[in-house]
Design a protein around this motif. Structure first.
Motif: not given
Length: 483
Positions: A137-142, A145-151, A225-226, A278-290
């Motif tokens: 279920e988690t694999f499908l949900l992610r 959402r467009g997750a990469g291998t980490r997700g 997922a494995e 490192r400097l984002a704190g609690s702000k999320p880093i997304h694909f577009e930022h990278v």
């Protein structure tokens, strides 16, 4: 046999030491968690472990039903002669106050509770009842959402002190196991609410895929997922090596633009994400930022002085380097160095490779990995977690590591403490002088969790419980005389 399959999974992923481990069970009252408790009690009878107790958090979301769940869990623990700890959390209020979803607030409340329960029960790990079905279920949900291998790696067998011994077990097999033993369990009515995305995947999407495409879809997705986890672990390790070459830290984080842009995208994107975090704190880093940061690195030198705004920071192209500066800081701090020195109260943050050493002020902080039979036997006295050389559990860390100065709001759980504390209060209790507190280096992991307050204490979450599973040795040398 289910019991043997769980035992093999525990051994393959080294979820806890082969003998003498104390395992607490996260007990919700549902079928999966009840099966987990019964299975671990049977493994305890075989001498595999000690069930330290059962831990139940009442989320106070379902009124009398939630209270009945708590009473059921207490009665089950008493019948199985298992110590029981429980707490209540107003998750709805936590979600409202924190401006987050109910699911996120509940997850955060559970993990904080698990840490307290583990301390109260003197447990080495806390076992949760995630199954193969949860993994699918988690694999499908992610994926959606467009997750990469980490997700897509989805649920890991172990994350810090949380372990998942049922991750290859089928939900249906667990219910059959309970039925064969006459064990009851509680049904959570909200699990049928298809307005919740996970429930929609569980009750609508997966059955559709099973009937129209592959009857074994749950196993297929869990296997995917494995494989994603194996790929991510390899790429993450390679990214750490790349980061050691291209990330130079001072007050700002500095990146070798050419080195970053010439690396394979699978590695450069990971380094860029870690640097931004490192400097984002609690702000999320997304694909577009990278992508925007990598585009800045790939630009020609004619782009000198070009700046882009990113979460919590500004990225500026300076010659053959990129500087990441906290938002609001516009001036360059001078040439990049492999050390970070404090001047007049300036903060510092510097990457720490393994093996490697960095200089921060009057301290040289280093790290090395101890593995295998030789590593497991080395310097065991230092695994107490205090002093100038300490060991931390390699499996609990999210790499890469960094060394930074303290920040407002820093908290951690000191070694042996029952819960998290303000770093400020800890330093006061340790009689660190006010004027010296900003100079105390902190080793943090990729999630900015404090791993070691250098020279003072390792965080309890990273305490070594089984040296054979890998130890990172952290060291400090004082430069320029004592102090």
């Amino acid at each position: 046999m289910l019991l043997d399959a769980v035992r093999r999974f525990v051994e393959r992923h080294a979820l806890w030491p082969p003998s003498g481990a104390r395992v607490a069970v996260a007990l919700s009252g549902g079928a999966d968690s009840v099966a987990l408790l019964v299975i671990l009690k049977q493994l305890e009878a075989a001498g595999d472990l000690t069930v330290a107790g059962a831990a139940h958090l009442n989320h106070q979301l379902r009124g009398a039903e939630a209270d009945a769940d708590e009473a059921f869990c207490a009665a089950l623990a008493a019948r199985l002669q298992v110590p029981f700890v429980s707490e209540r959390a107003d998750v709805a209020a936590l979600a409202r106050d924190g401006r987050r979803s109910i699911e996120d607030a509940a997850r955060a409340a559970r993990h904080a509770f698990f840490a307290r329960a583990a301390a109260a029960l003197h447990a080495d790990v806390v076992a949760t009842a995630h199954t193969k079905d949860d993994q699918a279920e988690t694999f499908l949900l992610r994926l959606m959402r467009g997750a990469g291998t980490r997700g897509l790696a989805a649920i890991r067998p172990r994350a810090g002190h949380i372990v998942r011994p049922l991750l290859e077990a089928d939900r249906g097999a667990l219910r059959d196991f309970l039925a064969a033993r006459g064990e009851g369990f509680r049904e959570d009515a909200t699990n049928a609410d298809v307005a919740i995305p996970r429930n929609r995947v569980r009750h609508e999407l997966l059955p559709y895929l099973a009937s129209h495409f592959s009857a074994g879809i749950t196993g297929v997705l869990a296997r995917a997922a494995e494989l994603a986890r194996q790929d991510e672990d390899f790429l993450h390790a390679e990214a750490i090596k790349l980061a050691a070459r291209v990330v130079l830290s001072d007050v700002s984080v500095r990146l070798d633009a050419a080195g970053l842009s010439s690396a394979p995208r699978a590695l450069s994107s990971r380094v860029a994400h870690a640097a931004l975090q490192r400097l984002a704190g609690s702000k999320p880093i997304h694909f577009e930022h990278v992508d925007r940061l990598l585009a800045l690195a790939e630009g020609a030198a004619a782009g000198e002085g070009r700046a882009i705004s990113l979460p919590g920071q500004i990225a500026v192209r300076v010659g053959d380097r990129i500087e990441l500066r906290p938002a609001g800081q516009s001036r360059s701090r001078g040439p990049a160095r492999r050390s970070a020195k404090r001047e007049g109260g300036t903060s510092f943050a510097v990457a720490l490779s393994i093996p490697g050493e960095v200089q921060v002020g009057s301290h040289a902080v280093g790290a090395e990995r101890l593995e295998g039979p030789d590593g497991a036997d080395r310097r065991q006295s230092n695994w107490e977690g205090r002093g100038s050389e300490v060991g931390v559990a390699a499996g609990a860390l999210a790499l890469p590591l960094a060394v930074r100065s303290r920040r407002a709001g820093d908290r951690f759980r000191p070694l042996g403490a029952p819960g998290r504390r303000k770093l400020q209060d800890f330093l006061v209790d340790r009689k660190v002088r006010r004027e010296d507190r900003d100079a105390v280096p902190l080793v943090v992991d990729a999630h900015d969790r404090i791993v070691w307050v250098v020279g003072q204490s390792v965080a309890e979450d990273f305490r070594v419980t089984d040296p054979s599973q890998g130890v990172i040795l952290l060291k400090v040398r004082h430069l320029g005389g004592p102090g």
